[in-house]
Write a protein that holds these residues in place. Structure first.
Motif, PDB file in Angstrom:
ATOM      1  N   ARG A 242       0.826  -1.209   0.000  1.00  0.00           N
ATOM      2  CA  ARG A 242       0.000   0.000   0.000  1.00  0.00           C
ATOM      3  C   ARG A 242       0.859   1.257   0.000  1.00  0.00           C
ATOM      4  O   ARG A 242       0.571   2.220  -0.719  1.00  0.00           O
ATOM      5  CB  ARG A 242      -0.928  -0.001   1.208  1.00  0.00           C
ATOM      6  CG  ARG A 242      -1.830   1.233   1.265  1.00  0.00           C
ATOM      7  CD  ARG A 242      -2.881   1.141   2.343  1.00  0.00           C
ATOM      8  NE  ARG A 242      -3.733   2.316   2.347  1.00  0.00           N
ATOM      9  CZ  ARG A 242      -4.792   2.478   3.127  1.00  0.00           C
ATOM     10  NH1 ARG A 242      -5.124   1.514   3.987  1.00  0.00           N
ATOM     11  NH2 ARG A 242      -5.512   3.572   3.078  1.00  0.00           N
ATOM     12  N   GLU A 246       0.716   4.031  -3.083  1.00  0.00           N
ATOM     13  CA  GLU A 246       0.371   5.431  -2.824  1.00  0.00           C
ATOM     14  C   GLU A 246       1.516   6.367  -3.197  1.00  0.00           C
ATOM     15  O   GLU A 246       1.294   7.459  -3.741  1.00  0.00           O
ATOM     16  CB  GLU A 246      -0.002   5.614  -1.352  1.00  0.00           C
ATOM     17  CG  GLU A 246      -1.281   4.892  -0.941  1.00  0.00           C
ATOM     18  CD  GLU A 246      -2.512   5.410  -1.663  1.00  0.00           C
ATOM     19  OE1 GLU A 246      -2.587   6.621  -1.931  1.00  0.00           O
ATOM     20  OE2 GLU A 246      -3.416   4.598  -1.956  1.00  0.00           O
ATOM     21  N   ALA A 292      -5.689   2.788  -7.823  1.00  0.00           N
ATOM     22  CA  ALA A 292      -5.470   3.917  -6.912  1.00  0.00           C
ATOM     23  C   ALA A 292      -5.483   5.244  -7.665  1.00  0.00           C
ATOM     24  O   ALA A 292      -6.035   6.240  -7.183  1.00  0.00           O
ATOM     25  CB  ALA A 292      -4.148   3.741  -6.170  1.00  0.00           C
TER      26      ALA A 292
END
Length: 310
Positions: A242, A246, A292
């Motif tokens: 993650r 990001e 994302a």
């Protein structure tokens, strides 16, 4: 840039240039590195093993032409590709004489269907004669010169035993400009001691550095490397999936949209990978980045702010 993809990907760039699929074929020219042969160090970068990200084909007795011809077969079967780029990947592909470099590149371009080349090297291993030689091929072919930068922070470069500084990169880019060569910088996210802001500082710097492309890699731990020993001793912790996803999204947003993104994550050999396990799931990470970007409604260039706007 195709906004549906949210960044300028390499395959689309090549298709736009040549009108069809173009595939890279990794080439091992049998060279070494000043960070391996004792000139700067004999240890190499802390994340690099003795293969130097290569295939080992040269050590198995395969010449450059033979490697390319063998590499074309699966590309033609899988992608129906008819055009190819010779990618001189292993170690440092300008760390030799101009005469040997010319023989290497001539061998690649003697293969049918090769329309360009990408040369991986270090910013401290080029000079005007070598760059003039590489630039001479750009008169007829697509030529990318890929400089391993990894980070703009000299403290990080020293810790990972790169053996060069940001100034070396700046000098190399300045020498390369004006020769028809496309310049790509390799960067690594998750280097020891680097914060998210430090990684994004690298993006901000590259945005106005005059280069044409970026390769973004994850720092994963390869067995039997100095980084592996740090990891096993509990002195290094890789990014989570993650965190990486990001950070890549934030990194892309800071780059101008015309910059070609050649890669957005690494793809380690499974037998060599120590950690993190998710680094071996390339397609999963790739898809998570796409998701994302869409979820955050962000894209390459969204936060790019040129230093000297017109």
């Amino acid at each position: 840039m195709d906004r549906s993809k949210r960044y300028t990907d390499y395959n689309s760039y090549l298709r736009g240039m040549f009108g069809e699929r173009v595939q890279k074929i990794a080439v091992d020219a049998g060279l070494t590195c000043p960070n391996r042969d004792g000139t700067l160090s004999s240890k190499g970068c802390i994340y690099c093993n003795a293969k130097g990200s290569g295939t080992g084909a040269f050590a198995r007795g395969m010449g450059i032409r033979e490697q390319i011809e063998a590499g074309k077969i699966p590309m033609m079967k899988k992608y129906k590709a008819k055009k190819f780029l010779a990618y001189f990947q292993s170690f440092t592909n300008t760390y030799t004489s101009v005469e040997i470099m010319r023989a290497m590149y001539d061998a690649a371009f003697s293969c049918e269907g090769v329309v360009g080349m990408a040369v991986g090297t270090r910013p401290d291993c080029v000079d005007e004669r070598k760059l003039d030689l590489i630039g001479s091929y750009a008169q007829k072919y697509l030529v990318w010169l890929e400089y391993g930068l990894q980070s703009i922070h000299d403290t990080t470069l020293a810790f990972i035993n790169r053996g060069h500084t940001l100034k070396d990169f700046e000098n190399a880019v300045a020498m390369t400009r004006g020769k028809g060569i496309q310049i790509c910088a390799h960067v690594i996210l998750g280097l020891p001691g680097e914060t998210r802001d430090m990684m994004l500082d690298t993006a901000r710097y590259l945005a106005d550095s005059g280069i044409h492309g970026v390769k973004i890699h994850l720092l994963y731990v390869i067995k039997d490397t100095p980084l592996d020993r740090l990891f096993l001793a509990g002195k290094y912790q890789p990014m989570t999936q993650r965190e990486y996803v990001e950070t890549v999204c934030d990194f892309l947003a800071l780059l101008p949209e015309q910059m070609v993104i050649q890669r957005i994550t690494g793809d380690p050999h499974g037998s060599e990978l120590r950690a993190p396990a998710w680094a071996g799931r390339y397609r999963e990470t790739f898809n998570l980045i796409q998701q994302a970007l869409a979820h955050r409604d962000t894209f390459q260039g969204k936060k790019y702010q040129p230093k000297n706007p017109a």
